[in-house]
Write a protein that holds these residues in place. Structure first.
Motif, PDB file in Angstrom:
ATOM      1  N   PHE A  86     -18.983  13.844   1.111  1.00 34.70           N
ATOM      2  CA  PHE A  86     -18.366  14.214   2.389  1.00 34.70           C
ATOM      3  C   PHE A  86     -19.352  15.021   3.224  1.00 34.70           C
ATOM      4  O   PHE A  86     -20.219  15.701   2.683  1.00 34.70           O
ATOM      5  CB  PHE A  86     -17.103  15.048   2.166  1.00 34.70           C
ATOM      6  N   PRO A  87     -19.193  14.960   4.545  1.00 31.04           N
ATOM      7  CA  PRO A  87     -20.119  15.724   5.395  1.00 31.04           C
ATOM      8  C   PRO A  87     -19.941  17.238   5.234  1.00 31.04           C
ATOM      9  O   PRO A  87     -18.862  17.712   4.867  1.00 31.04           O
ATOM     10  CB  PRO A  87     -19.746  15.297   6.820  1.00 31.04           C
ATOM     11  N   ASP A  88     -21.028  17.972   5.504  1.00 29.69           N
ATOM     12  CA  ASP A  88     -20.936  19.425   5.542  1.00 29.69           C
ATOM     13  C   ASP A  88     -19.903  19.831   6.574  1.00 29.69           C
ATOM     14  O   ASP A  88     -19.757  19.184   7.610  1.00 29.69           O
ATOM     15  CB  ASP A  88     -22.282  20.054   5.923  1.00 29.69           C
ATOM     16  N   MET A  89     -19.185  20.902   6.290  1.00 39.18           N
ATOM     17  CA  MET A  89     -18.173  21.471   7.168  1.00 39.18           C
ATOM     18  C   MET A  89     -16.896  20.633   7.248  1.00 39.18           C
ATOM     19  O   MET A  89     -16.010  20.952   8.028  1.00 39.18           O
ATOM     20  CB  MET A  89     -18.716  21.760   8.569  1.00 39.18           C
ATOM     21  N   ALA A  90     -16.777  19.574   6.464  1.00 38.83           N
ATOM     22  CA  ALA A  90     -15.513  18.829   6.408  1.00 38.83           C
ATOM     23  C   ALA A  90     -14.473  19.723   5.742  1.00 38.83           C
ATOM     24  O   ALA A  90     -14.807  20.556   4.894  1.00 38.83           O
ATOM     25  CB  ALA A  90     -15.695  17.534   5.617  1.00 38.83           C
ATOM     26  N   LEU A  91     -13.217  19.551   6.122  1.00 39.81           N
ATOM     27  CA  LEU A  91     -12.147  20.336   5.507  1.00 39.81           C
ATOM     28  C   LEU A  91     -11.642  19.645   4.255  1.00 39.81           C
ATOM     29  O   LEU A  91     -11.373  18.438   4.257  1.00 39.81           O
ATOM     30  CB  LEU A  91     -10.993  20.519   6.492  1.00 39.81           C
ATOM     31  N   LEU A  92     -11.489  20.427   3.178  1.00 44.59           N
ATOM     32  CA  LEU A  92     -10.984  19.929   1.903  1.00 44.59           C
ATOM     33  C   LEU A  92      -9.668  20.630   1.607  1.00 44.59           C
ATOM     34  O   LEU A  92      -9.594  21.868   1.612  1.00 44.59           O
ATOM     35  CB  LEU A  92     -11.981  20.217   0.781  1.00 44.59           C
ATOM     36  N   ASP A  93      -8.633  19.861   1.357  1.00 40.27           N
ATOM     37  CA  ASP A  93      -7.316  20.388   1.040  1.00 40.27           C
ATOM     38  C   ASP A  93      -7.327  20.929  -0.390  1.00 40.27           C
ATOM     39  O   ASP A  93      -7.599  20.192  -1.329  1.00 40.27           O
ATOM     40  CB  ASP A  93      -6.292  19.266   1.189  1.00 40.27           C
ATOM     41  N   THR A  94      -7.021  22.211  -0.547  1.00 40.45           N
ATOM     42  CA  THR A  94      -6.994  22.786  -1.893  1.00 40.45           C
ATOM     43  C   THR A  94      -5.707  22.423  -2.627  1.00 40.45           C
ATOM     44  O   THR A  94      -5.637  22.564  -3.843  1.00 40.45           O
ATOM     45  CB  THR A  94      -7.103  24.323  -1.852  1.00 40.45           C
ATOM     46  N   GLY A  95      -4.679  21.992  -1.878  1.00 45.99           N
ATOM     47  CA  GLY A  95      -3.401  21.672  -2.496  1.00 45.99           C
ATOM     48  C   GLY A  95      -2.555  22.897  -2.794  1.00 45.99           C
ATOM     49  O   GLY A  95      -1.513  22.790  -3.427  1.00 45.99           O
ATOM     50  N   ASN A  96      -2.997  24.053  -2.343  1.00 44.12           N
ATOM     51  CA  ASN A  96      -2.299  25.314  -2.610  1.00 44.12           C
ATOM     52  C   ASN A  96      -2.175  26.130  -1.323  1.00 44.12           C
ATOM     53  O   ASN A  96      -2.870  25.874  -0.346  1.00 44.12           O
ATOM     54  CB  ASN A  96      -3.091  26.169  -3.612  1.00 44.12           C
ATOM     55  N   LEU A  97      -1.314  27.129  -1.380  1.00 43.92           N
ATOM     56  CA  LEU A  97      -1.240  28.103  -0.289  1.00 43.92           C
ATOM     57  C   LEU A  97      -2.111  29.316  -0.576  1.00 43.92           C
ATOM     58  O   LEU A  97      -2.441  30.069   0.342  1.00 43.92           O
ATOM     59  CB  LEU A  97       0.206  28.557  -0.054  1.00 43.92           C
ATOM     60  N   SER A  98      -2.478  29.519  -1.827  1.00 43.61           N
ATOM     61  CA  SER A  98      -3.397  30.607  -2.159  1.00 43.61           C
ATOM     62  C   SER A  98      -4.313  30.153  -3.287  1.00 43.61           C
ATOM     63  O   SER A  98      -3.915  29.380  -4.161  1.00 43.61           O
ATOM     64  CB  SER A  98      -2.639  31.875  -2.543  1.00 43.61           C
ATOM     65  N   GLN A  99      -5.540  30.640  -3.206  1.00 44.41           N
ATOM     66  CA  GLN A  99      -6.529  30.245  -4.205  1.00 44.41           C
ATOM     67  C   GLN A  99      -7.744  31.143  -4.052  1.00 44.41           C
ATOM     68  O   GLN A  99      -8.012  31.662  -2.970  1.00 44.41           O
ATOM     69  CB  GLN A  99      -6.926  28.788  -3.988  1.00 44.41           C
ATOM     70  N   LYS A 100      -8.506  31.297  -5.119  1.00 41.01           N
ATOM     71  CA  LYS A 100      -9.767  32.019  -5.027  1.00 41.01           C
ATOM     72  C   LYS A 100     -10.814  31.061  -4.470  1.00 41.01           C
ATOM     73  O   LYS A 100     -11.000  29.967  -4.998  1.00 41.01           O
ATOM     74  CB  LYS A 100     -10.183  32.557  -6.390  1.00 41.01           C
ATOM     75  N   ILE A 101     -11.463  31.480  -3.391  1.00 39.18           N
ATOM     76  CA  ILE A 101     -12.458  30.650  -2.710  1.00 39.18           C
ATOM     77  C   ILE A 101     -13.818  31.320  -2.827  1.00 39.18           C
ATOM     78  O   ILE A 101     -13.971  32.494  -2.504  1.00 39.18           O
ATOM     79  CB  ILE A 101     -12.102  30.457  -1.216  1.00 39.18           C
ATOM     80  N   ARG A 102     -14.819  30.577  -3.251  1.00 40.99           N
ATOM     81  CA  ARG A 102     -16.170  31.128  -3.420  1.00 40.99           C
ATOM     82  C   ARG A 102     -16.794  31.443  -2.068  1.00 40.99           C
ATOM     83  O   ARG A 102     -16.836  30.619  -1.168  1.00 40.99           O
ATOM     84  CB  ARG A 102     -17.052  30.138  -4.161  1.00 40.99           C
ATOM     85  N   ASP A 103     -17.278  32.661  -1.948  1.00 40.62           N
ATOM     86  CA  ASP A 103     -18.000  33.103  -0.761  1.00 40.62           C
ATOM     87  C   ASP A 103     -19.491  32.930  -1.058  1.00 40.62           C
ATOM     88  O   ASP A 103     -20.022  33.595  -1.944  1.00 40.62           O
ATOM     89  CB  ASP A 103     -17.666  34.573  -0.494  1.00 40.62           C
ATOM     90  N   PRO A 104     -20.181  32.023  -0.370  1.00 40.52           N
ATOM     91  CA  PRO A 104     -21.578  31.746  -0.708  1.00 40.52           C
ATOM     92  C   PRO A 104     -22.524  32.923  -0.451  1.00 40.52           C
ATOM     93  O   PRO A 104     -23.588  32.990  -1.035  1.00 40.52           O
ATOM     94  CB  PRO A 104     -21.931  30.552   0.177  1.00 40.52           C
ATOM     95  N   TRP A 105     -22.156  33.842   0.402  1.00 45.14           N
ATOM     96  CA  TRP A 105     -23.038  34.976   0.701  1.00 45.14           C
ATOM     97  C   TRP A 105     -22.926  36.076  -0.344  1.00 45.14           C
ATOM     98  O   TRP A 105     -23.913  36.697  -0.700  1.00 45.14           O
ATOM     99  CB  TRP A 105     -22.730  35.544   2.084  1.00 45.14           C
ATOM    100  N   THR A 106     -21.716  36.353  -0.827  1.00 45.13           N
ATOM    101  CA  THR A 106     -21.537  37.441  -1.796  1.00 45.13           C
ATOM    102  C   THR A 106     -21.493  36.920  -3.232  1.00 45.13           C
ATOM    103  O   THR A 106     -21.573  37.705  -4.163  1.00 45.13           O
ATOM    104  CB  THR A 106     -20.234  38.206  -1.526  1.00 45.13           C
ATOM    105  N   GLU A 107     -21.331  35.602  -3.400  1.00 48.03           N
ATOM    106  CA  GLU A 107     -21.208  34.966  -4.715  1.00 48.03           C
ATOM    107  C   GLU A 107     -19.935  35.393  -5.442  1.00 48.03           C
ATOM    108  O   GLU A 107     -19.825  35.217  -6.645  1.00 48.03           O
ATOM    109  CB  GLU A 107     -22.438  35.247  -5.593  1.00 48.03           C
TER     110      GLU A 107
END
Length: 149
Positions: free
Chosen positions: A115-136
């Motif tokens: 998929f292209p960069d910046m495409a939106l991906l449905d997590t299938g949830n209303l809450s989830q832990k999401i990786r922050d690439p700057w802070t890891e």
């Protein structure tokens, strides 16, 4: 020779910064609600369909941040309402739905290479832990309170 080596290192560092996607905020996720306008199959096993969604609600979650032009961190303590529009979303579990309400994550750094960069991906949830690439780190992003309004 030393100057040439230093120039090479600086160029390599700048190239690596440019290679990292610039999100509208970090962690790279938004809370969305909307009506599914259309759906088509993909060849990806993890995200079997692409949805076109007319957003009725869209928010940048609270406790996100950006880096400004001076590379200073700017924190957002509250959620920010985003403009409603039609977006494409790759989904793993919402392919059959007429309305969608979920946490969406931005695709970047070859997380899903098909998929292209910046495409939106449905997590299938209303809450989830999401990786922050700057802070890891993986902070919890909760869309429930925003989308229940």
């Amino acid at each position: 020779m030393k100057i040439l080596f230093k120039s090479f290192i600086i160029s390599l560092f700048c190239w690596n910064l440019q290679a990292m996607c610039e999100y509208p905020h970090n962690p790279p996720a938004i809370c969305v609600e909307g009506e599914v306008l259309s759906q088509k199959k993909t060849k990806n096993d993890k995200f079997p369909c692409e949805l076109r969604v007319q957003l009725t609600k869209a928010y940048r979650p609270k406790n996100t941040y950006i880096f400004n032009d001076k590379l200073e961190r700017v924190d957002f303590k509250d959620a920010k309402k985003l403009h409603n529009s039609v977006v494409s979303v790759y989904s793993k579990s919402s392919c059959h739905l007429k309305k969608i309400r979920a946490l969406m994550e931005y695709n970047c750094n070859d997380r899903e290479a098909s998929f292209p960069d910046m495409a939106l991906l449905d997590t299938g949830n209303l809450s989830q832990k999401i990786r922050d690439p700057w802070t890891e780190k993986k902070p919890l992003v909760d869309c429930g309170p925003l989308l229940s309004k």
